[in-house]
Scaffold this motif. Structure first.
Motif, PDB file in Angstrom:
ATOM      1  N   LEU A  24       0.852  -1.183   0.000  1.00 31.58           N
ATOM      2  CA  LEU A  24       0.000   0.000   0.000  1.00 31.58           C
ATOM      3  C   LEU A  24       0.886   1.230   0.000  1.00 31.58           C
ATOM      4  CD1 LEU A  24      -2.675  -1.050   2.664  1.00 31.58           C
ATOM      5  CD2 LEU A  24      -3.004  -0.945   0.187  1.00 31.58           C
ATOM      6  N   ASP A  25       0.524   2.220  -0.800  1.00 32.89           N
ATOM      7  CA  ASP A  25       1.374   3.392  -0.967  1.00 32.89           C
ATOM      8  C   ASP A  25       0.571   4.682  -0.811  1.00 32.89           C
ATOM      9  OD1 ASP A  25       3.577   4.982  -1.609  1.00 32.89           O
ATOM     10  OD2 ASP A  25       3.185   4.880  -3.755  1.00 32.89           O
ATOM     11  N   GLU A  26       0.782   5.377   0.297  1.00 32.98           N
ATOM     12  CA  GLU A  26       0.205   6.700   0.530  1.00 32.98           C
ATOM     13  C   GLU A  26      -1.328   6.702   0.386  1.00 32.98           C
ATOM     14  OE1 GLU A  26       1.821   9.663   1.348  1.00 32.98           O
ATOM     15  OE2 GLU A  26       3.668   8.505   1.613  1.00 32.98           O
ATOM     16  N   VAL A  27      -1.987   5.774   1.068  1.00 38.85           N
ATOM     17  CA  VAL A  27      -3.446   5.700   1.008  1.00 38.85           C
ATOM     18  C   VAL A  27      -4.059   6.721   1.973  1.00 38.85           C
ATOM     19  CG1 VAL A  27      -5.467   4.261   1.489  1.00 38.85           C
ATOM     20  CG2 VAL A  27      -3.475   3.288   0.310  1.00 38.85           C
ATOM     21  N   THR A  28      -4.894   7.592   1.433  1.00 38.85           N
ATOM     22  CA  THR A  28      -5.587   8.599   2.230  1.00 38.85           C
ATOM     23  C   THR A  28      -7.080   8.508   1.943  1.00 38.85           C
ATOM     24  OG1 THR A  28      -3.689  10.121   2.262  1.00 38.85           O
ATOM     25  CG2 THR A  28      -5.887  11.078   2.630  1.00 38.85           C
ATOM     26  N   LEU A  29      -7.882   8.319   2.981  1.00 37.62           N
ATOM     27  CA  LEU A  29      -9.331   8.247   2.796  1.00 37.62           C
ATOM     28  C   LEU A  29     -10.042   8.433   4.126  1.00 37.62           C
ATOM     29  CD1 LEU A  29     -10.701   5.261   3.803  1.00 37.62           C
ATOM     30  CD2 LEU A  29      -9.224   4.460   1.971  1.00 37.62           C
ATOM     31  N   GLY A 217      -1.788  -0.901  -5.028  1.00 36.24           N
ATOM     32  CA  GLY A 217      -1.575  -0.384  -3.690  1.00 36.24           C
ATOM     33  C   GLY A 217      -2.035   1.037  -3.465  1.00 36.24           C
ATOM     34  N   ALA A 218      -2.697   1.631  -4.444  1.00 31.12           N
ATOM     35  CA  ALA A 218      -3.186   3.004  -4.323  1.00 31.12           C
ATOM     36  C   ALA A 218      -4.667   3.058  -4.681  1.00 31.12           C
ATOM     37  CB  ALA A 218      -2.388   3.933  -5.231  1.00 31.12           C
ATOM     38  N   ILE A 219      -5.338   4.136  -4.295  1.00 34.94           N
ATOM     39  CA  ILE A 219      -6.749   4.304  -4.620  1.00 34.94           C
ATOM     40  C   ILE A 219      -6.885   4.792  -6.057  1.00 34.94           C
ATOM     41  CG2 ILE A 219      -8.859   5.574  -4.090  1.00 34.94           C
ATOM     42  CD1 ILE A 219      -7.989   5.644  -1.187  1.00 34.94           C
ATOM     43  N   ALA A 220      -7.517   3.949  -6.895  1.00 28.69           N
ATOM     44  CA  ALA A 220      -7.714   4.295  -8.299  1.00 28.69           C
ATOM     45  C   ALA A 220      -9.046   4.982  -8.528  1.00 28.69           C
ATOM     46  CB  ALA A 220      -7.628   3.036  -9.167  1.00 28.69           C
ATOM     47  N   ALA A 221     -10.024   4.733  -7.648  1.00 30.03           N
ATOM     48  CA  ALA A 221     -11.342   5.361  -7.772  1.00 30.03           C
ATOM     49  C   ALA A 221     -12.044   5.294  -6.424  1.00 30.03           C
ATOM     50  CB  ALA A 221     -12.180   4.665  -8.837  1.00 30.03           C
ATOM     51  N   ASP A 222     -12.853   6.294  -6.164  1.00 31.69           N
ATOM     52  CA  ASP A 222     -13.657   6.364  -4.943  1.00 31.69           C
ATOM     53  C   ASP A 222     -14.997   6.946  -5.377  1.00 31.69           C
ATOM     54  OD1 ASP A 222     -14.815   6.778  -2.498  1.00 31.69           O
ATOM     55  OD2 ASP A 222     -13.087   7.783  -1.590  1.00 31.69           O
ATOM     56  N   THR A 223     -16.002   6.081  -5.515  1.00 29.87           N
ATOM     57  CA  THR A 223     -17.198   6.496  -6.237  1.00 29.87           C
ATOM     58  C   THR A 223     -18.436   5.756  -5.742  1.00 29.87           C
ATOM     59  OG1 THR A 223     -18.093   6.750  -8.476  1.00 29.87           O
ATOM     60  CG2 THR A 223     -16.836   4.760  -8.038  1.00 29.87           C
ATOM     61  N   ALA A 224     -19.587   6.151  -6.239  1.00 31.77           N
ATOM     62  CA  ALA A 224     -20.827   5.409  -5.986  1.00 31.77           C
ATOM     63  C   ALA A 224     -20.761   4.085  -6.747  1.00 31.77           C
ATOM     64  CB  ALA A 224     -22.028   6.224  -6.447  1.00 31.77           C
ATOM     65  N   PRO A 225     -21.323   3.007  -6.187  1.00 38.39           N
ATOM     66  CA  PRO A 225     -21.263   1.711  -6.866  1.00 38.39           C
ATOM     67  C   PRO A 225     -21.798   1.742  -8.297  1.00 38.39           C
ATOM     68  CG  PRO A 225     -21.940   1.390  -4.610  1.00 38.39           C
ATOM     69  CD  PRO A 225     -21.915   2.871  -4.840  1.00 38.39           C
TER      70      PRO A 225
END
Length: 271
Positions: A24-29, A217-225
Motif C-alpha cells: 500500500l502506498d500513501e493511502v488517504t481516505l 496499492g493506491a486508490i484508483a477510484a472512490d465512487t458510488a457503486p
C-alpha cells in the motif's frame, strides 16, 4: 460523548511486508460512521492488507490511522480493537467452541461479563441471525451459510461499532450469499454499524454506499457503486461483471430507451 463523524481517517498510509515490495502506498481516505463501503480491486492490489490495517492486525509503516476519533498506535490498539469485528472468507478458521453456543460465548468470556449477560447476548444474537435452533450443534454439522451466520453472531455478540468483511461471502452458494447480503442490508439500515466489505461480488458492491477501488496499492477510484459499473476499464481491471439489472439499463440506453426506473439511484454518467 458524541459519536465520531468518521469511523476511519487514513492519512498517507503505506505498508510493505518487505522493504522492496510495497503493498500500500500513501493511502488517504475517510469512511463515515454508519456507512457501508466496498473495497474492490484485482488480486494482489492490497485489499486484505488494508483490511488487516483497519482491524489493527497490522501496523502501518508510515502514515496515520484514526479510528472513531482516536489514533491507532501500539499503545491504543488494545483499547480500539474491541470496537472492530472481522469476518473472514473461511468461517472454519474462526471457530473455537465445540458447539455453536460455546463459539458465540467464547469472545464474551474475556470481557468479564456476568453469566446472565453472556447468556442474554448469545440468545439475542442467535435469534437475530436465525440460528437459535443450531446452538447445540457442532460447527462441523453446519452448512457454509450457517457457519458464516455463526461467525457473524460471534462478532455481533461482542457489540463492535465497525465490522470488516474480508471476502466473507465468496465461499458461499448463491442462496446463502443472498441471505447474508440481506442480513448486511438490515445492519446497514439499523444505523448501528459501519460496514466495510472486501469483495469481488457485484451484488454486494451495489448494495453498499460507496466503492473504493485499489490498484497497485493506491486508490484508483472512490465512487458510488453504480458509477463504478459504468467504468468499463475499471471493471476489466478488477475482473468485475456488472449485475444483470445494471447491464439491462446500459443496453436500454444504447437503444435510446430510458431504463433508469429499473435501478433506483442510478448515477452512471451518460456517454
Amino acid at each position: 460523548m458524541a459519536a465520531a463523524a468518521y469511523a476511519y481517517e487514513l492519512d498517507g498510509v503505506s505498508f510493505a511486508y518487505t522493504p522492496d515490495t510495497p503493498v500500500l502506498d500513501e493511502v488517504t481516505l475517510r469512511i463515515a460512521s454508519g456507512s457501508w463501503v466496498s473495497i474492490v480491486g484485482p488480486n494482489g492490489c492490497g485489499k486484505s492488507t488494508l483490511a488487516k490495517l483497519l482491524g489493527g492486525l497490522l501496523a502501518a509503516n508510515s502514515g496515520t490511522i484514526v479510528v472513531e476519533g482516536r489514533e491507532l498506535t501500539q499503545d491504543s490498539v488494545w483499547e480500539i480493537r474491541p470496537r472492530i469485528g472481522m469476518v473472514f472468507q473461511n468461517p472454519d478458521n474462526q471457530f473455537i467452541g465445540s458447539t455453536v453456543e460455546e463459539d458465540i460465548a467464547f469472545g464474551l468470556e474475556g470481557r468479564c461479563l456476568s453469566r446472565e449477560e453472556m447468556t442474554d447476548r448469545v440468545q439475542r444474537y442467535a435469534e437475530k441471525l436465525e440460528i437459535s435452533h443450531l446452538l447445540t450443534k457442532h460447527p462441523a454439522e453446519l452448512s457454509g451459510g450457517q457457519k458464516q451466520r455463526v461467525a457473524l453472531a460471534s462478532i455481533l455478540a461482542m457489540e463492535p461499532g465497525i465490522i470488516i468483511f474480508d471476502e466473507a461471502s465468496s465461499m458461499l452458494d448463491e442462496k446463502a450469499r443472498s441471505e447474508l447480503l440481506h442480513i448486511w442490508q438490515d445492519m446497514r439500515s439499523s444505523g448501528d454499524y459501519t460496514l466495510i466489505s472486501i469483495t469481488h461480488d457485484a451484488e454486494e458492491i451495489m448494495a453498499s454506499d460507496r466503492a473504493i477501488v485499489l490498484r497497485g496499492g493506491a486508490i484508483a477510484a472512490d465512487t458510488a457503486p453504480a458509477e463504478l459499473f459504468g467504468e468499463e476499464e475499471l471493471l476489466h481491471a478488477c475482473r468485475l461483471i456488472a449485475p444483470y439489472r445494471v447491464r439491462l439499463v446500459q443496453e436500454l440506453r444504447k437503444r435510446g430507451l430510458d431504463g433508469d426506473g429499473i435501478l433506483p439511484g442510478w448515477q452512471t454518467r451518460r456517454r
